[in-house]
Enzyme design. Structure first.
Site, PDB file in Angstrom:
ATOM      1  N   THR A 138     -33.039  67.861 -49.965  1.00 20.53           N
ATOM      2  CA  THR A 138     -31.927  68.812 -49.862  1.00 20.53           C
ATOM      3  C   THR A 138     -30.793  68.254 -49.003  1.00 20.53           C
ATOM      4  O   THR A 138     -31.033  67.388 -48.143  1.00 20.53           O
ATOM      5  CB  THR A 138     -32.463  70.121 -49.244  1.00 20.53           C
ATOM      6  OG1 THR A 138     -31.365  70.930 -48.821  1.00 20.53           O
ATOM      7  CG2 THR A 138     -33.317  69.867 -48.008  1.00 20.53           C
ATOM      8  N   ASP A 139     -29.595  68.807 -49.204  1.00 15.82           N
ATOM      9  CA  ASP A 139     -28.464  68.420 -48.339  1.00 15.82           C
ATOM     10  C   ASP A 139     -28.634  68.954 -46.914  1.00 15.82           C
ATOM     11  O   ASP A 139     -27.968  68.499 -45.990  1.00 15.82           O
ATOM     12  CB  ASP A 139     -27.130  68.902 -48.941  1.00 15.82           C
ATOM     13  CG  ASP A 139     -27.045  70.407 -49.150  1.00 15.82           C
ATOM     14  OD1 ASP A 139     -28.039  71.116 -48.881  1.00 15.82           O
ATOM     15  OD2 ASP A 139     -25.978  70.885 -49.596  1.00 15.82           O
ATOM     16  N   GLU A 140     -29.552  69.919 -46.736  1.00 17.92           N
ATOM     17  CA  GLU A 140     -29.665  70.571 -45.422  1.00 17.92           C
ATOM     18  C   GLU A 140     -30.163  69.613 -44.332  1.00 17.92           C
ATOM     19  O   GLU A 140     -29.989  69.873 -43.151  1.00 17.92           O
ATOM     20  CB  GLU A 140     -30.564  71.812 -45.521  1.00 17.92           C
ATOM     21  CG  GLU A 140     -30.070  72.739 -46.611  1.00 17.92           C
ATOM     22  CD  GLU A 140     -30.662  74.144 -46.592  1.00 17.92           C
ATOM     23  OE1 GLU A 140     -31.158  74.572 -45.553  1.00 17.92           O
ATOM     24  OE2 GLU A 140     -30.598  74.803 -47.652  1.00 17.92           O
ATOM     25  N   TYR A 177     -37.072  74.558 -41.817  1.00 19.01           N
ATOM     26  CA  TYR A 177     -37.114  74.078 -43.215  1.00 19.01           C
ATOM     27  C   TYR A 177     -36.497  72.690 -43.311  1.00 19.01           C
ATOM     28  O   TYR A 177     -37.131  71.739 -43.809  1.00 19.01           O
ATOM     29  CB  TYR A 177     -36.373  75.054 -44.139  1.00 19.01           C
ATOM     30  CG  TYR A 177     -36.036  74.466 -45.506  1.00 19.01           C
ATOM     31  CD1 TYR A 177     -37.038  74.085 -46.387  1.00 19.01           C
ATOM     32  CD2 TYR A 177     -34.703  74.291 -45.908  1.00 19.01           C
ATOM     33  CE1 TYR A 177     -36.730  73.531 -47.635  1.00 19.01           C
ATOM     34  CE2 TYR A 177     -34.392  73.743 -47.152  1.00 19.01           C
ATOM     35  CZ  TYR A 177     -35.408  73.358 -48.011  1.00 19.01           C
ATOM     36  OH  TYR A 177     -35.101  72.811 -49.237  1.00 19.01           O
ATOM     37  N   LYS A 181     -38.166  68.985 -44.237  1.00 21.86           N
ATOM     38  CA  LYS A 181     -37.731  68.157 -45.373  1.00 21.86           C
ATOM     39  C   LYS A 181     -37.268  66.781 -44.857  1.00 21.86           C
ATOM     40  O   LYS A 181     -37.553  65.749 -45.473  1.00 21.86           O
ATOM     41  CB  LYS A 181     -36.594  68.839 -46.144  1.00 21.86           C
ATOM     42  CG  LYS A 181     -37.000  70.073 -46.925  1.00 21.86           C
ATOM     43  CD  LYS A 181     -37.974  69.818 -48.057  1.00 21.86           C
ATOM     44  CE  LYS A 181     -37.389  69.046 -49.205  1.00 21.86           C
ATOM     45  NZ  LYS A 181     -38.368  68.957 -50.341  1.00 21.86           N
TER      46      LYS A 181
END
Ligand code: NAD
Ligand code: TYD
Length: 371
Positions: A138-140, A177, A181
Site C-alpha cells: 500500500t501507499d500508506e 496497519y 505492511k
C-alpha cells in the site's frame, strides 16, 4: 491430472482486491492453475467469486498463511511456481483497536509464505528459475504528505500539493496497519537480497469498486445512504486520498506479474486525489440520482465525528515509472468508475445484505457441505 503452464497461489483471493485478481487470471489464462488460498476471515467472501467457482483452472483452499506446515504442503502438492500475495488485515480502524492481529497476519503471515516458498523452490533442480513472489502493498507505508494547497488548485502537479510518493520515498508508516505492511515489505526485499528470491513489491493507492467490505468509506456510505443512516465523517473531512478503480489495480498486477523486473518496486495509482468530504458529496449525489431522490436529499446524513487517531492527512502516488517502463495506465476516468461502483452496490443489494447480516459466512459451509 491436467498439467498447467503455471501453478499460481493467490493469497487473499476471497477479499476485495484479491477476488478481482483471481477473476482476471482465471478468465484470461485458462492454461494457468489459480489456487486461491484464503482463511475466510470476516473480510473473505466466496460469493465474490461465484461466477468463476466452477472453472476447471480454479481451486479454492481454505488455509491460514501463518500455518507454515500447511503452506509448505500446498507448495509441494500444487507444484507452485508463482505467488501473488494479497492476504492481509487491511482496515486501519481495526488496526488501531487490535494491532496484534495485524502483526500476526501481515508480518508473520508474509514471512511464513516467503520461507515456505524459499524451501520449496530451492529444493527444485531449476531453483528460482521461472519463479516469482509478488507482494501487494500500500501507499500508506510512505507515511503522509502535507496539504500545501488546502483549497485545491488545478494548477501545478497535484491539486492538494506538488509532492508525491515515489518508489524512492523513505518509509514512514504511522498506523499499526501501515507499520505491519511496511515490515512485510522489508521482509520480502530481504528475501531477495539475502537468498536471491525473485520478488516484486507494488504499493498502490486507495482502491474502490465492487465487492469491497462495507467498513471502508465508499461502500459503507453507499449502504448508509440507502438505509438513511448517518455518514460518519472523521474530523473535518479534509484528508486527501488518491483513488483507483479496483479492476485497474488488478490489470496492473497482471502486467507487473508478467513483465515487472525482479527486485523492483512499482507504485500504482491514477493521479486522482480527492478530499474526503468532496468524494462523499459525489457519492451522495450519485446514489440520490440513481435512487430517484431529489438532488441533495441525503446531504443531511453527513455527520462529523471524532477524528481517527493518527489520521494521515494526504496520500498521493506517482505511478510514472509503471507507465513509462511497463505501459500501464488506468482505463477508467473517476466519474465513470464511481458511477459503475454505486450502480453495482445498488444492483447487488443481496450481496450487501448478506455481508451486513453475517450470512455470507455460511456460503463456504453450504458450498462445501455436500462434497
Ligand atoms: P480485504 O480485507 O478485502 O481482504 C483480505 C483477504 O485476506 C480476505 O479474503 C481474508 O479472508 C484474507 N486473509 C486475512 N487473513 C488471512 C490469513 N491469515 N490467511 C489467509 N487469508 C487471510 O483486503 P483488500 O482491500 O482486498 O486488500 C488486499 C491487499 O491489498 C492487502 O494486502 C492490502 O494491504 C493491499 N492494498 C489494499 C488497498 C485498498 O484500498 N483496499 C490499497 C493498496 C493495497
Ligand atoms: P478507508 O476507506 O478506511 O481507507 P484508508 O484509511 O485505508 O485510507 O478510509 C478512507 C478515508 O475516509 C480515510 O481518510 C478515513 C475516512 N473515513 C471517514 O471519514 N469515515 C469513515 O466512516 C471511514 C470508514 C473512513
Amino acid at each position: 491430472m491436467t498439467t498447467f503452464k503455471r501453478n499460481i497461489i493467490i493469497t487473499g483471493g476471497a477479499g476485495f482486491i484479491g477476488s478481482h485478481v483471481v477473476r482476471l487470471f482465471v478468465n484470461k489464462y485458462p492454461d494457468y492453475h489459480i489456487i486461491n488460498l484464503d482463511k475466510l476471515t470476516y473480510a473473505g467472501n466466496l460469493a465474490n467469486l461465484k461466477d468463476i467457482e466452477t472453472c476447471p483452472n480454479y481451486t479454492f483452499v481454505k488455509a491460514d498463511i501463518c500455518d507454515f506446515e500447511n503452506v509448505q504442503k500446498l507448495m509441494e502438492q500444487y507444484q507452485v511456481d508463482g505467488i501473488i500475495h494479497l492476504a492481509a488485515e487491511s482496515h486501519v480502524d481495526r488496526s488501531i483497536k487490535d494491532p496484534f492481529t495485524f502483526a500476526r497476519t501481515n508480518v508473520m503471515g508474509t514471512l511464513t509464505l516467503l520461507q515456505a516458498a524459499k524451501i520449496f523452490w530451492e529444493s527444485r533442480p531449476e531453483g528460482y528459475e521461472g519463479k516469482r513472489f509478488y507482494h501487494i502493498s500500500t501507499d500508506e507505508v510512505y507515511g503522509a504528505l502535507e496539504l500545501t494547497k488546502p483549497e485545491g488548485d488545478a494548477e501545478g502537479k497535484g491539486p492538494y500539493g506538488n509532492d508525491f510518493f515515489k518508489e524512492t520515498t523513505k518509509y514512514n508508516p504511522h498506523s499499526p496497519y501501515s507499520a505491519s505492511k511496511a515490515s512485510s515489505d522489508h521482509f520480502v526485499r530481504a528475501f531477495h537480497d539475502t537468498y536471491g528470491m525473485p520478488t516484486i513489491v507494488t504499493n498502490c493507492s486507495n482502491n474502490y469498486g465492487p465487492y469491497q467490505f462495507p467498513e471502508k468509506l465508499i461502500p459503507l456510505f453507499i449502504n448508509n445512504i440507502r438505509h438513511r443512516k448517518p455518514l460518519p465523517v472523521y474530523g473535518k473531512g479534509e484528508n486527501v486520498r488518491d483513488w483507483l478503480y479496483v479492476v485497474d489495480h488488478a490489470r496492473a498486477i497482471d502486467v507487473i506479474f508478467h513483465n515487472g523486473k525482479i527486485a523492483e518496486t512499482y507504485n500504482i495509482g491514477g493521479f486522482n486525489e480527492w478530499k474526503n468530504i468532496d468524494i462523499i458529496k459525489v457519492v451522495i449525489k450519485t446514489v440520490d440520482r440513481l435512487l430517484g431522490n431529489p438532488e441533495g436529499a441525503s446531504l443531511d446524513l453527513i455527520t462529523y465525528v471524532t477524528d481517527r487517531m493518527g489520521h494521515d492527512l494526504r496520500y498521493a502516488i506517482d505511478s510514472t515509472k509503471l507507465k513509462t517502463e511497463l505501459g500501464w495506465e488506468p482505463s477508467l476516468q473517476f466519474e465513470e468508475g464511481i458511477e459503475k461502483t454505486v450502480r453495482w452496490y445498488l444492483d447487488n443489494q443481496e450481496w450487501m445484505d448478506n455481508v451486513t447480516s453475517g450470512d455470507y459466512q455460511k456460503y463456504y459451509e453450504n458450498m462445501y457441505a455436500n462434497r
